[in-house]
Design an enzyme around this catalytic site. Structure first.
Site, PDB file in Angstrom:
ATOM      1  N   HIS A   1      14.425  79.301  51.547  1.00  0.00           N
ATOM      2  CA  HIS A   1      15.152  78.545  50.530  1.00  0.00           C
ATOM      3  C   HIS A   1      14.164  77.766  49.667  1.00  0.00           C
ATOM      4  CE1 HIS A   1      14.832  75.965  54.107  1.00  0.00           C
ATOM      5  NE2 HIS A   1      14.845  74.932  53.296  1.00  0.00           N
TER       6      HIS A   1
ATOM      7  N   CYS B   1       4.923  55.273  46.619  1.00  0.00           N
ATOM      8  CA  CYS B   1       5.985  55.466  45.640  1.00  0.00           C
ATOM      9  C   CYS B   1       5.671  56.665  44.763  1.00  0.00           C
ATOM     10  CB  CYS B   1       6.155  54.217  44.776  1.00  0.00           C
ATOM     11  SG  CYS B   1       7.345  54.450  43.414  1.00  0.00           S
TER      12      CYS B   1
ATOM     13  N   CYS C   1       5.194  54.931  40.831  1.00  0.00           N
ATOM     14  CA  CYS C   1       4.152  53.959  40.475  1.00  0.00           C
ATOM     15  C   CYS C   1       2.955  54.017  41.411  1.00  0.00           C
ATOM     16  CB  CYS C   1       4.726  52.544  40.455  1.00  0.00           C
ATOM     17  SG  CYS C   1       5.130  51.869  42.087  1.00  0.00           S
TER      18      CYS C   1
ATOM     19  N   HIS D   1      12.679  49.508  46.820  1.00  0.00           N
ATOM     20  CA  HIS D   1      11.845  49.830  45.666  1.00  0.00           C
ATOM     21  C   HIS D   1      12.321  51.103  44.969  1.00  0.00           C
ATOM     22  CE1 HIS D   1       8.136  49.916  43.275  1.00  0.00           C
ATOM     23  NE2 HIS D   1       8.046  51.208  43.557  1.00  0.00           N
TER      24      HIS D   1
ATOM     25  N   GLU E   1      13.194  51.783  41.037  1.00  0.00           N
ATOM     26  CA  GLU E   1      12.532  52.833  40.269  1.00  0.00           C
ATOM     27  C   GLU E   1      13.548  53.813  39.686  1.00  0.00           C
ATOM     28  OE1 GLU E   1       9.731  52.641  39.187  1.00  0.00           O
ATOM     29  OE2 GLU E   1       8.111  52.476  40.630  1.00  0.00           O
TER      30      GLU E   1
END
Length: 281
Positions: free
Chosen positions: A197, A253, A256, A270, A274
């Site tokens: 997949h 992240c 960032c 966070h 974002e």
């Protein structure tokens, strides 16, 4: 999935037959893509996509890891809230445990390939070409859906939205935001499910189904191998995800680059911030 989209109609057609507004550049009276992708109410379940760290490429048979086979064998028996479309060669479905606000799976139906590890299956250049082409179609549909959901709030789509609301609308719309850049397409170096997949997933990683390190790092490290990177060289380090320790890495992240170490709860807070910033770009 997140979102407040209305119920949608079923269409078992290949995505290439759908002329979305983003593909034609001209406004239409209805959103053709909205008839393919649907928010998911209660659905039949398949197992969670929790990546395995087993270094072997052997695919054990039977049990929950074979659950995707039902969609391949009989896609017409599922509603459009689960199966987006199907044709002779592929089935596209909603991931029932999405790790972003939009998360689709492309399932090849070739019986000689579907149970192989992707590193092996995608070494066949003819098969790889078919998978890349179909992935491109599904990515285009995914991008159109992101625009439908978030375009009205996106600064880059402002002029396009104004043109859509004009009376009469112009013959050609401003290009607006490139939503295809917001969609990742690839495979896991050690898939959790037996059937081959391809993940077609928005970049935001914002989902209540994203619950632990393996979930996040499987889409945020080289454990996730973009389909466009195939065929892989034999010496490519991504062939050895356990040795490289991708799933054990600290949380970074996706947007960032801030390092959250092992603080998952802080990362989740966070990611929501974002997401709100990302969709308004």
């Amino acid at each position: 999935m997140a979102g407040d989209s209305p119920p949608l109609e079923a269409q078992n057609t290949a995505p290439a037959t759908v002329a979305s507004e983003s593909q034609t550049g001209k406004p239409g009276k209805r959103d053709a893509f909205a008839e393919l992708l649907a928010p998911k109410p209660k659905q039949a379940k398949h197992t969670k996509d929790c990546p395995s760290t087993d270094p072997s490429h052997k695919r054990a048979t039977g049990g929950p890891r074979d659950a995707l086979g039902a969609y391949i064998a009989n896609p017409g028996s599922y509603p459009p809230s689960i199966v987006v479309y199907h044709n002779d060669d592929f089935v596209a479905i909603h991931d029932l445990f999405p790790k972003s606000t939009l998360h689709l799976l492309l399932l090849p139906r070739d019986a000689s390939k579907s149970r192989l590890h992707p590193f092996e299956a995608l070494e066949d250049p003819v098969f790889l070409g078919k998978v890349k082409e179909e992935t491109k179609k599904l990515r285009s549909l995914a991008a159109a859906e992101l625009r439908r959901r978030y375009g009205k709030d996106s600064a880059q789509d402002k002029k396009r939205q104004e043109a859509l609301n004009a009376d009469p609308p112009p013959d050609e719309l401003p290009p607006g935001r490139n939503w295809e850049q917001e969609v990742m397409c690839g495979i896991h170096a050690h898939p959790s499910m037996n059937h081959l997949h391809v993940h077609v997933i928005s970049v935001d990683r914002f989902s209540d189904r994203l619950k632990h390190k393996k979930h996040y790092n499987s889409f945020s490290t080289p454990f996730f191998v973009p389909i466009d990177d195939f065929p892989l060289a034999q010496h490519d380090v991504r062939r050895h995800p356990t040795r490289e320790g991708y799933l054990r890495r600290d949380y970074l992240c996706w947007r960032c680059g801030k390092d959250f170490g092992n603080r998952f709860s802080e990362l989740k807070v966070h990611l929501e911030k974002e997401f709100e910033s990302w969709r308004r770009l």
